[in-house]
Motif scaffolding. Structure first.
Motif, PDB file in Angstrom:
ATOM      1  N   PHE A  78     -34.249 -20.415  -5.887  1.00 29.53           N
ATOM      2  CA  PHE A  78     -34.068 -20.698  -4.467  1.00 29.53           C
ATOM      3  C   PHE A  78     -34.661 -22.059  -4.161  1.00 29.53           C
ATOM      4  N   ASP A  79     -33.843 -22.955  -3.601  1.00 31.43           N
ATOM      5  CA  ASP A  79     -34.294 -24.276  -3.175  1.00 31.43           C
ATOM      6  C   ASP A  79     -34.802 -24.141  -1.750  1.00 31.43           C
ATOM      7  N   ASP A  80     -36.122 -24.108  -1.605  1.00 37.21           N
ATOM      8  CA  ASP A  80     -36.724 -23.877  -0.301  1.00 37.21           C
ATOM      9  C   ASP A  80     -36.451 -25.022   0.672  1.00 37.21           C
ATOM     10  N   ALA A  81     -36.420 -26.259   0.162  1.00 33.12           N
ATOM     11  CA  ALA A  81     -36.184 -27.418   1.031  1.00 33.12           C
ATOM     12  C   ALA A  81     -34.792 -27.362   1.660  1.00 33.12           C
ATOM     13  N   LYS A  82     -33.789 -26.981   0.860  1.00 32.68           N
ATOM     14  CA  LYS A  82     -32.414 -26.905   1.358  1.00 32.68           C
ATOM     15  C   LYS A  82     -32.053 -25.503   1.834  1.00 32.68           C
ATOM     16  N   GLN A  83     -32.922 -24.545   1.575  1.00 34.36           N
ATOM     17  CA  GLN A  83     -32.680 -23.135   1.895  1.00 34.36           C
ATOM     18  C   GLN A  83     -31.354 -22.676   1.299  1.00 34.36           C
ATOM     19  N   GLN A  84     -31.212 -22.917  -0.014  1.00 30.34           N
ATOM     20  CA  GLN A  84     -29.998 -22.549  -0.735  1.00 30.34           C
ATOM     21  C   GLN A  84     -30.345 -21.764  -1.987  1.00 30.34           C
ATOM     22  N   VAL A  85     -29.498 -20.796  -2.292  1.00 28.42           N
ATOM     23  CA  VAL A  85     -29.587 -20.078  -3.554  1.00 28.42           C
ATOM     24  C   VAL A  85     -28.880 -20.936  -4.598  1.00 28.42           C
ATOM     25  N   ILE A  86     -29.535 -21.134  -5.754  1.00 28.38           N
ATOM     26  CA  ILE A  86     -28.989 -21.957  -6.822  1.00 28.38           C
ATOM     27  C   ILE A  86     -28.757 -21.057  -8.039  1.00 28.38           C
ATOM     28  N   ALA A  87     -27.510 -21.003  -8.499  1.00 30.09           N
ATOM     29  CA  ALA A  87     -27.151 -20.201  -9.672  1.00 30.09           C
ATOM     30  C   ALA A  87     -26.592 -21.127 -10.751  1.00 30.09           C
ATOM     31  N   GLY A  88     -27.256 -21.179 -11.897  1.00 31.37           N
ATOM     32  CA  GLY A  88     -26.789 -22.034 -12.989  1.00 31.37           C
ATOM     33  C   GLY A  88     -26.774 -23.498 -12.629  1.00 31.37           C
ATOM     34  N   GLY A  89     -27.669 -23.933 -11.757  1.00 34.47           N
ATOM     35  CA  GLY A  89     -27.780 -25.339 -11.366  1.00 34.47           C
ATOM     36  C   GLY A  89     -26.898 -25.748 -10.198  1.00 34.47           C
ATOM     37  N   SER A  90     -26.070 -24.847  -9.675  1.00 31.51           N
ATOM     38  CA  SER A  90     -25.181 -25.166  -8.557  1.00 31.51           C
ATOM     39  C   SER A  90     -25.460 -24.268  -7.379  1.00 31.51           C
ATOM     40  N   PRO A  91     -25.247 -24.772  -6.151  1.00 33.22           N
ATOM     41  CA  PRO A  91     -25.436 -23.921  -4.965  1.00 33.22           C
ATOM     42  C   PRO A  91     -24.528 -22.707  -5.010  1.00 33.22           C
ATOM     43  N   TRP A  92     -25.017 -21.594  -4.518  1.00 29.26           N
ATOM     44  CA  TRP A  92     -24.257 -20.339  -4.475  1.00 29.26           C
ATOM     45  C   TRP A  92     -24.014 -19.973  -3.042  1.00 29.26           C
ATOM     46  N   PRO A  93     -22.902 -19.491  -2.598  1.00 25.61           N
ATOM     47  CA  PRO A  93     -21.695 -19.295  -3.393  1.00 25.61           C
ATOM     48  C   PRO A  93     -20.984 -20.621  -3.604  1.00 25.61           C
ATOM     49  N   ARG A  94     -20.256 -20.672  -4.674  1.00 29.95           N
ATOM     50  CA  ARG A  94     -19.518 -21.909  -4.999  1.00 29.95           C
ATOM     51  C   ARG A  94     -18.266 -21.990  -4.134  1.00 29.95           C
ATOM     52  N   ALA A  95     -17.998 -23.170  -3.671  1.00 32.84           N
ATOM     53  CA  ALA A  95     -16.822 -23.394  -2.803  1.00 32.84           C
ATOM     54  C   ALA A  95     -15.542 -23.450  -3.577  1.00 32.84           C
TER      55      ALA A  95
END
Length: 95
Positions: A78-95
């Motif tokens: 979890f990237d706290d600064a961006k408040q994003q879940v990161i899976a395998g180095g990419s933001p989740w969910p993937r677009a």
């Protein structure tokens, strides 16, 4: 348009053989029921709930991370600064 009515047959809501839940209690556990009750009491009284909002936020982040890990099969952070879940180095969910 000359079409026949397409209606389901009527039946009692309390038929035991139908397997349909007709009551308000659909198997909710006591902890969930207690949390909802506490929240509703706080809405009415304007008092603070038993848990702070940050506890709820942290819980939902953990659930989102769990879902991302199950669906992606990858390590999740979890990237706290961006408040994003990161899976395998990419933001989740993937677009």
């Amino acid at each position: 348009m000359g079409m026949k009515a397409n209606r389901l047959s009527t039946r009692a809501l309390l038929e035991k053989s139908s397997g349909v839940e007709s009551g308000a209690h659909a198997g909710v556990d006591e902890a969930t029921s207690g949390n909802v009750r506490n929240w509703m009491e706080c809405v009415r009284s304007r008092k603070m709930p038993n848990a702070h909002i940050e506890a709820g936020y942290s819980h939902s982040v953990a659930l989102c991370m769990t879902i991302a890990a199950i669906q992606s099969g990858q390590q999740v952070t979890f990237d706290d600064a961006k408040q994003q879940v990161i899976a395998g180095g990419s933001p989740w969910p993937r677009a």
